[in-house]
Design an enzyme around this catalytic site. Structure first.
Site, PDB file in Angstrom:
ATOM      1  CG  PHE A 164     -15.618 -25.624 -14.728  1.00 14.80           C
ATOM      2  CD1 PHE A 164     -14.422 -25.103 -14.251  1.00 14.80           C
ATOM      3  CD2 PHE A 164     -15.593 -26.839 -15.398  1.00 14.80           C
ATOM      4  CE1 PHE A 164     -13.222 -25.763 -14.443  1.00 14.80           C
ATOM      5  CE2 PHE A 164     -14.395 -27.514 -15.584  1.00 14.80           C
ATOM      6  CZ  PHE A 164     -13.216 -26.981 -15.105  1.00 14.80           C
ATOM      7  CG  ASP A 180     -17.739 -21.335  -7.500  1.00 24.01           C
ATOM      8  OD1 ASP A 180     -16.939 -22.244  -7.780  1.00 24.01           O
ATOM      9  OD2 ASP A 180     -18.596 -21.420  -6.596  1.00 24.01           O
ATOM     10  NE  ARG A 202     -26.477 -26.219  -6.610  1.00 19.38           N
ATOM     11  CZ  ARG A 202     -25.774 -26.287  -5.482  1.00 19.38           C
ATOM     12  NH1 ARG A 202     -26.123 -27.104  -4.526  1.00 19.38           N
ATOM     13  NH2 ARG A 202     -24.690 -25.553  -5.334  1.00 19.38           N
ATOM     14  CD  GLU A 258     -15.879 -24.462   0.377  1.00 21.42           C
ATOM     15  OE1 GLU A 258     -15.833 -23.503  -0.411  1.00 21.42           O
ATOM     16  OE2 GLU A 258     -16.805 -24.646   1.198  1.00 21.42           O
ATOM     17  CG  ASP A 302     -22.018 -19.177  -8.068  1.00 21.89           C
ATOM     18  OD1 ASP A 302     -20.763 -19.228  -8.086  1.00 21.89           O
ATOM     19  OD2 ASP A 302     -22.700 -19.708  -7.168  1.00 21.89           O
ATOM     20  CE1 TYR A 362     -25.760 -23.989 -11.224  1.00 21.64           C
ATOM     21  CE2 TYR A 362     -23.836 -22.770 -10.488  1.00 21.64           C
ATOM     22  CZ  TYR A 362     -24.947 -23.527 -10.204  1.00 21.64           C
ATOM     23  OH  TYR A 362     -25.252 -23.822  -8.898  1.00 21.64           O
TER      24      TYR A 362
HETATM   25  C1  5GW Z   1     -25.204 -27.345 -10.286  1.00 15.70           C
HETATM   26  C2  5GW Z   1     -25.931 -27.829  -9.251  1.00 15.70           C
HETATM   27  C3  5GW Z   1     -25.340 -28.020  -8.044  1.00 15.70           C
HETATM   28  C4  5GW Z   1     -23.993 -27.697  -7.885  1.00 15.70           C
HETATM   29  C5  5GW Z   1     -23.277 -27.227  -8.944  1.00 15.70           C
HETATM   30  C6  5GW Z   1     -23.881 -27.074 -10.163  1.00 15.70           C
HETATM   31  C7  5GW Z   1     -23.134 -26.540 -11.241  1.00 15.70           C
HETATM   32  C8  5GW Z   1     -21.919 -25.948 -11.005  1.00 15.70           C
HETATM   33  C9  5GW Z   1     -23.629 -26.541 -12.584  1.00 15.70           C
HETATM   34  O1  5GW Z   1     -24.711 -27.064 -12.919  1.00 15.70           O
HETATM   35  N1  5GW Z   1     -22.882 -25.960 -13.559  1.00 15.70           N
HETATM   36  C10 5GW Z   1     -21.705 -25.382 -13.275  1.00 15.70           C
HETATM   37  O2  5GW Z   1     -21.081 -24.832 -14.195  1.00 15.70           O
HETATM   38  N2  5GW Z   1     -21.190 -25.408 -12.016  1.00 15.70           N
HETATM   39  C11 5GW Z   1     -19.873 -24.794 -11.748  1.00 15.70           C
HETATM   40  O3  5GW Z   1     -19.392 -25.202 -10.475  1.00 15.70           O
HETATM   41  C12 5GW Z   1     -20.000 -23.278 -11.709  1.00 15.70           C
HETATM   42  O4  5GW Z   1     -18.781 -22.688 -12.106  1.00 15.70           O
HETATM   43  C13 5GW Z   1     -20.247 -23.042 -10.245  1.00 15.70           C
HETATM   44  O5  5GW Z   1     -20.008 -21.729  -9.853  1.00 15.70           O
HETATM   45  C14 5GW Z   1     -19.301 -24.060  -9.622  1.00 15.70           C
HETATM   46  C15 5GW Z   1     -19.620 -24.469  -8.172  1.00 15.70           C
HETATM   47  O6  5GW Z   1     -21.002 -24.693  -8.001  1.00 15.70           O
HETATM   48  P1  5GW Z   1     -21.889 -23.702  -7.135  1.00 15.70           P
HETATM   49  O7  5GW Z   1     -21.494 -22.305  -7.474  1.00 15.70           O
HETATM   50  O8  5GW Z   1     -23.337 -24.014  -7.310  1.00 15.70           O
HETATM   51  O9  5GW Z   1     -21.434 -24.065  -5.679  1.00 15.70           O
HETATM   52  P2  5GW Z   1     -21.571 -23.151  -4.376  1.00 15.70           P
HETATM   53  O10 5GW Z   1     -20.622 -23.790  -3.394  1.00 15.70           O
HETATM   54  O11 5GW Z   1     -21.174 -21.740  -4.706  1.00 15.70           O
HETATM   55  O12 5GW Z   1     -22.992 -23.219  -3.924  1.00 15.70           O
HETATM   56 MN    MN Z   2     -20.574 -20.709  -6.360  1.00 14.89          MN
END
Ligand code: 5GW
Ligand code: MN
Length: 306
Positions: A74, A165, A303, A255, A167, A79
């Site tokens: 995603f 993910d 975010r 998670e 990132d 992102y």
């Molecule tokens: C944005 C803000 C907070 C949390 C998630 C998002 C977000 C996640 C976004 O704006 N757009 C997006 O594509 N994502 C997808 O969800 C990405 O694939 C991202 O890697 C995944 C999980 O969110 P992360 O990576 O911010 O969560 P953590 O647990 O790695 O910090």
């Molecule tokens: Mn992540």
């Protein structure tokens, strides 16, 4: 259906005991090759560390078996700009080379998906999704989209699915040794910590609630055969929906639900944190090869309103 193979290989030992393997090539895993880390769970699932497997043997076995892999990722809102290109470029260098791979990119801005050149037998599909104003919802609706795409498309074309993910960046082989019936990843922060420190959901009103578990799994990477991944996604999504009805949200969102699922339905294969490492943890001799690393977090800018 040619691709819907026997779920797990059965193998009878001399003692008459049955051994269940994700793939017959698993008999070649050397569980003794890594002495300072856990290489097998109490339910006999291997934990894959560098040095335990012969990569060429796995590739050959999976080619013979016509294994094929769908990767879902995603990239919504900021992102996409921040991470997708690096993710895809690096994945072309390291993810399941030699097997057919299709990327399913879920985004709110299909036009912005970078054009990258793909290796032979590799393709990319873009799926449009709505952007949610709450970031918790972006990560939680992933499970629903994953289930849908498996049902409508992936199940007809691929044996396995991996969900990532965005990132993160591949920095080493992430190959067919990672394929199994249901695959979970040991979270880099917790694999050395006592269970009391695992951040499971502790609210009895949440469907993700658990008192104890086996490991703390990281939702940034999970996968398996399509049927199992669909079951995982459905179960997590149902938990999330139930929680919403009851006005609760699990501590770590999808998670937490994933950890609950893998507590009740043991994964058949675990990936060591070599498969998703955070460099800010610092050096440890446990990590011989970094196969995937976390990209730097920039929550403040990336975010939407928290
Ligand atoms: C944005 C803000 C907070 C949390 C998630 C998002 C977000 C996640 C976004 O704006 N757009 C997006 O594509 N994502 C997808 O969800 C990405 O694939 C991202 O890697 C995944 C999980 O969110 P992360 O990576 O911010 O969560 P953590 O647990 O790695 O910090
Ligand atoms: Mn992540």
């Amino acid at each position: 259906m040619a691709l819907e193979l026997i779920p797990m290989e059965k193998c009878t030992l001399e003692s008459g005991k049955m051994l269940f393997l994700d793939h017959i090539v698993d008999v070649t895993l050397d569980l003794q090759s890594r002495l300072n880390v856990q290489t097998c769970t109490i339910w006999n699932a291997p934990i894959i560390w560098d040095g335990m497997f012969d990569a060429a043997l796995y590739d050959e076995a999976h080619k013979r078996k016509n294994s094929s892999v769908a990767l879902t990722v995603f990239a919504v809102g900021k992102y996409l700009d921040a991470y997708l290109e690096t993710f895809l470029h690096s994945s072309e260098q390291h993810f399941m080379l030699g097997l057919p791979v299709t990327y399913y990119i879920f985004t709110d801005t299909p036009k912005k998906v970078p054009v990258i050149s793909l290796g032979p037998n590799r393709s990319l599909k873009v799926m449009e999704v709505a952007s949610h104003s709450r970031w918790q919802d972006i990560s939680m609706t992933r499970m629903k989209s994953i289930s849908n795409i498996i049902e409508t498309e992936i199940r007809h074309k691929f044996s396995h699915v991996f969900c990532f993910d965005v990132d993160q960046e591949f920095t080493g082989r992430f190959g067919s040794e990672a394929l199994g019936e249901s695959v979970a990843l040991l979270h880099a922060y917790y694999y050395r910590l006592p269970k009391s420190m695992y951040t499971y959901d502790r609210n009895p009103n949440s469907k993700a609630y658990m008192e104890t578990g086996d490991f703390y799994y990281h939702a940034a990477v999970f996968g398996g055969r399509w049927k199992r991944v669909k079951a995982i996604a459905d179960a997590c999504y149902q938990g999330i929906v139930e929680d919403k009805k009851n006005n609760v949200e699990a501590l770590w969102h999808d998670e937490s639900h994933l950890n609950k699922y893998f507590w009740r339905n043991k994964p058949t294969r675990l990936l060591s944190p070599e498969y998703c490492w955070d460099d800010s943890i610092g050096h440890t001799s446990d990590i011989r090869v970094k196969r995937l690393i976390w990209a730097p977090k920039d929550y403040k800018n990336l975010r939407p309103n928290v």
